[in-house]
Motif scaffolding. Structure first.
Motif, PDB file in Angstrom:
ATOM      1  N   PRO A 133       3.377   6.582  -0.941  1.00  0.00           N
ATOM      2  CA  PRO A 133       4.785   6.252  -0.688  1.00  0.00           C
ATOM      3  C   PRO A 133       5.782   7.257  -1.247  1.00  0.00           C
ATOM      4  N   PHE A 134       5.314   8.459  -1.593  1.00  0.00           N
ATOM      5  CA  PHE A 134       6.198   9.452  -2.175  1.00  0.00           C
ATOM      6  C   PHE A 134       6.467  10.593  -1.194  1.00  0.00           C
ATOM      7  N   ASP A 135       6.296  10.320   0.098  1.00  0.00           N
ATOM      8  CA  ASP A 135       6.492  11.351   1.107  1.00  0.00           C
ATOM      9  C   ASP A 135       7.977  11.653   1.308  1.00  0.00           C
ATOM     10  N   ARG A 136       8.251  12.912   1.583  1.00  0.00           N
ATOM     11  CA  ARG A 136       9.607  13.385   1.825  1.00  0.00           C
ATOM     12  C   ARG A 136       9.625  14.268   3.066  1.00  0.00           C
ATOM     13  N   TYR A 137      10.765  14.301   3.729  1.00  0.00           N
ATOM     14  CA  TYR A 137      10.889  15.030   4.985  1.00  0.00           C
ATOM     15  C   TYR A 137      12.197  15.813   4.992  1.00  0.00           C
ATOM     16  N   THR A 138      12.151  16.936   5.666  1.00  0.00           N
ATOM     17  CA  THR A 138      13.337  17.766   5.828  1.00  0.00           C
ATOM     18  C   THR A 138      13.575  17.995   7.313  1.00  0.00           C
ATOM     19  N   VAL A 194       9.003   0.715  -4.677  1.00  0.00           N
ATOM     20  CA  VAL A 194       8.666  -0.332  -5.646  1.00  0.00           C
ATOM     21  C   VAL A 194       7.592  -1.258  -5.077  1.00  0.00           C
ATOM     22  N   PHE A 195       7.754  -1.667  -3.830  1.00  0.00           N
ATOM     23  CA  PHE A 195       6.779  -2.585  -3.232  1.00  0.00           C
ATOM     24  C   PHE A 195       5.417  -1.905  -3.074  1.00  0.00           C
ATOM     25  N   ALA A 196       5.403  -0.646  -2.637  1.00  0.00           N
ATOM     26  CA  ALA A 196       4.132   0.055  -2.448  1.00  0.00           C
ATOM     27  C   ALA A 196       3.416   0.257  -3.779  1.00  0.00           C
ATOM     28  N   VAL A 197       4.161   0.637  -4.818  1.00  0.00           N
ATOM     29  CA  VAL A 197       3.542   0.810  -6.137  1.00  0.00           C
ATOM     30  C   VAL A 197       3.028  -0.531  -6.670  1.00  0.00           C
ATOM     31  N   PRO A 241      -5.874  -6.553   4.653  1.00  0.00           N
ATOM     32  CA  PRO A 241      -4.527  -6.940   5.106  1.00  0.00           C
ATOM     33  C   PRO A 241      -3.455  -6.693   4.052  1.00  0.00           C
ATOM     34  N   LEU A 242      -3.829  -6.749   2.760  1.00  0.00           N
ATOM     35  CA  LEU A 242      -2.855  -6.461   1.711  1.00  0.00           C
ATOM     36  C   LEU A 242      -2.412  -5.011   1.778  1.00  0.00           C
ATOM     37  N   ARG A 243      -3.349  -4.115   1.997  1.00  0.00           N
ATOM     38  CA  ARG A 243      -3.011  -2.697   2.110  1.00  0.00           C
ATOM     39  C   ARG A 243      -2.173  -2.444   3.353  1.00  0.00           C
ATOM     40  N   ASN A 244      -2.499  -3.104   4.457  1.00  0.00           N
ATOM     41  CA  ASN A 244      -1.749  -2.904   5.696  1.00  0.00           C
ATOM     42  C   ASN A 244      -0.375  -3.570   5.671  1.00  0.00           C
ATOM     43  N   ALA A 245      -0.085  -4.352   4.637  1.00  0.00           N
ATOM     44  CA  ALA A 245       1.208  -5.035   4.560  1.00  0.00           C
ATOM     45  C   ALA A 245       2.313  -4.141   4.021  1.00  0.00           C
ATOM     46  N   VAL A 246       1.968  -2.960   3.493  1.00  0.00           N
ATOM     47  CA  VAL A 246       3.007  -2.095   2.946  1.00  0.00           C
ATOM     48  C   VAL A 246       3.890  -1.583   4.080  1.00  0.00           C
ATOM     49  N   ILE A 252      -4.624   5.972   7.159  1.00  0.00           N
ATOM     50  CA  ILE A 252      -5.720   5.988   6.202  1.00  0.00           C
ATOM     51  C   ILE A 252      -5.864   7.399   5.638  1.00  0.00           C
ATOM     52  N   GLY A 253      -6.010   7.479   4.336  1.00  0.00           N
ATOM     53  CA  GLY A 253      -6.107   8.766   3.673  1.00  0.00           C
ATOM     54  C   GLY A 253      -4.843   9.146   2.935  1.00  0.00           C
ATOM     55  N   SER A 254      -3.911   8.200   2.797  1.00  0.00           N
ATOM     56  CA  SER A 254      -2.675   8.464   2.075  1.00  0.00           C
ATOM     57  C   SER A 254      -2.911   8.312   0.573  1.00  0.00           C
ATOM     58  N   ILE A 255      -1.865   8.611  -0.196  1.00  0.00           N
ATOM     59  CA  ILE A 255      -1.968   8.491  -1.659  1.00  0.00           C
ATOM     60  C   ILE A 255      -2.299   7.066  -2.058  1.00  0.00           C
ATOM     61  N   ILE A 256      -1.749   6.097  -1.342  1.00  0.00           N
ATOM     62  CA  ILE A 256      -2.011   4.696  -1.674  1.00  0.00           C
ATOM     63  C   ILE A 256      -3.488   4.363  -1.554  1.00  0.00           C
ATOM     64  N   ASP A 257      -4.217   5.068  -0.676  1.00  0.00           N
ATOM     65  CA  ASP A 257      -5.651   4.817  -0.502  1.00  0.00           C
ATOM     66  C   ASP A 257      -6.461   5.458  -1.622  1.00  0.00           C
ATOM     67  N   PHE A 258      -6.232   6.752  -1.855  1.00  0.00           N
ATOM     68  CA  PHE A 258      -6.991   7.444  -2.896  1.00  0.00           C
ATOM     69  C   PHE A 258      -6.573   7.000  -4.288  1.00  0.00           C
ATOM     70  N   GLY A 259      -5.338   6.506  -4.414  1.00  0.00           N
ATOM     71  CA  GLY A 259      -4.869   6.087  -5.722  1.00  0.00           C
ATOM     72  C   GLY A 259      -5.271   4.678  -6.103  1.00  0.00           C
ATOM     73  N   SER A 260      -5.550   3.803  -5.104  1.00  0.00           N
ATOM     74  CA  SER A 260      -5.875   2.420  -5.461  1.00  0.00           C
ATOM     75  C   SER A 260      -6.829   1.754  -4.469  1.00  0.00           C
ATOM     76  N   PHE A 261      -6.562   1.850  -3.164  1.00  0.00           N
ATOM     77  CA  PHE A 261      -7.312   1.054  -2.192  1.00  0.00           C
ATOM     78  C   PHE A 261      -8.793   1.415  -2.190  1.00  0.00           C
ATOM     79  N   PHE A 262      -9.116   2.688  -2.049  1.00  0.00           N
ATOM     80  CA  PHE A 262     -10.520   3.101  -2.029  1.00  0.00           C
ATOM     81  C   PHE A 262     -11.208   2.751  -3.347  1.00  0.00           C
ATOM     82  N   ILE A 263     -10.517   2.964  -4.461  1.00  0.00           N
ATOM     83  CA  ILE A 263     -11.098   2.649  -5.762  1.00  0.00           C
ATOM     84  C   ILE A 263     -11.379   1.160  -5.884  1.00  0.00           C
TER      85      ILE A 263
END
Length: 310
Positions: A133-138, A194-197, A241-246, A252-263
């Motif tokens: 959830p820390f992605d940024r765009y220009t 906040v919700f994603a973290v 479904p909890l992961r897909n609720a964000v 798949i393969g985002s920081i949220i996965d490697f940081g918590s979901f996969f673990i």
């Protein structure tokens, strides 16, 4: 006795007051966070020469940020001439052409005497969606209004962000061909982060709970405890479904996965499998011990009865 009852009542009243005060403080902090985050929606930024009486006012609404396709949906509204550029009805006195650095439909012709239509366009942005959830765009927003002779008309540009899931920062940029250019910086809104973290921490907490349950089952050789195994299985499948609720539907393969979901999935799976496999072995040992004890008890009763006979 009365003093004791009065003391107990005073303590209970004091605890109630403290609890109510804490509740009010938490609610106030939460509402303050909402008031701070609402500024990311309906943000307005102003650019151009608004002091020139002969100018064109243009408002650009950023309606949706699509990180997957790397596109920004914008709507150009309120293209209004001022001063010598406007007739008595508020329309252009001459034909003009509005262009933007957009994808696809980037050019719109506005006839003299006609009101300008709302223009839907797509603007490309650059960023890594897997940083969620820390992605940024220009991105870059560029607007030109040309008269019939092909000259740039003075502009006053208003950029408005209406996407509740993203915050916007804007800075003026230079355009080699005149007109107005704006650099866009987009980031996830504070409630989204906040919700994603919170979801990430919750998944890791549930994994910790599964480890505690497996330790309780295996360390003391409890055997097969079906409530504990059922709990771990329920948590395992509830994480999907909890992961897909964000918000934002990150791939798949985002920081949220490697940081918590996969673990969490790996830890809970190992806890569940070990609790079943090793718990089954312990359960078999427990059952064999109970069978041996049951066989010894009748033989002892028979020996006791024979000794009591005359």
């Amino acid at each position: 006795m009365r003093k004791h009852l009065r003391r107990v009542r005073d303590i209970g009243l004091r605890r109630l007051v403290i609890a109510v005060a804490l509740l009010i403080a938490v609610m106030a902090a939460s509402v303050a966070g909402y008031l701070a985050s609402r500024n990311t929606t309906d943000q307005e930024s102003f650019f151009g020469d608004d002091s020139n009486p002969d100018r064109v006012n243009v408002t650009v609404w950023i309606t949706k940020v699509d990180p997957t396709t790397q596109q920004l949906s914008v709507t150009i509204v309120d293209v209004a001439p001022n001063g010598a550029l406007a007739d008595t009805d508020g329309n252009f006195t001459q034909d003009v052409t509005l262009t933007t650095a957009a994808i696809g439909n980037w050019k719109a012709d506005i006839k003299a005497g006609d009101s300008a239509p709302d223009i839907e366009q797509k603007v490309s942005v650059d960023g890594a969606v897997t940083d969620y959830p820390f992605d940024r765009y220009t991105g870059r927003l560029e607007v030109h209004v040309f008269n019939a002779q092909g000259n740039n008309l003075p502009l006053a540009l208003t950029v408005v962000n209406t996407d509740p899931f993203f915050g916007l920062t804007t800075t003026a940029a230079t355009s080699q061909n005149g007109g107005l250019a704006v650099k866009l910086g987009l980031h996830r809104s504070a409630p989204t982060i906040v919700f994603a973290v919170f979801i990430m921490l919750l998944m890791l907490g549930l994994a910790t709970g599964a480890v505690v349950a497996a330790f309780y089952i295996l360390h003391w050789r409890r055997g097969l405890i079906f409530p504990g195994c059922s709990m771990m299985a329920a948590i395992l499948f509830a994480l999907i479904p909890l992961r897909n609720a964000v918000p934002g539907n990150p791939p798949i393969g985002s920081i949220i996965d490697f940081g918590s979901f996969f673990i969490a999935e790996a830890v809970i799976s190992m806890s569940l499998i070990s609790s079943i496999v090793l718990g089954f072995r312990h359960q078999r040992s427990i059952e064999r011990a109970e069978s041996a004890l049951a066989e010894e008890i009748p033989s002892d009763d028979a020996a006791t009865a024979a000794a009591e006979r005359p």
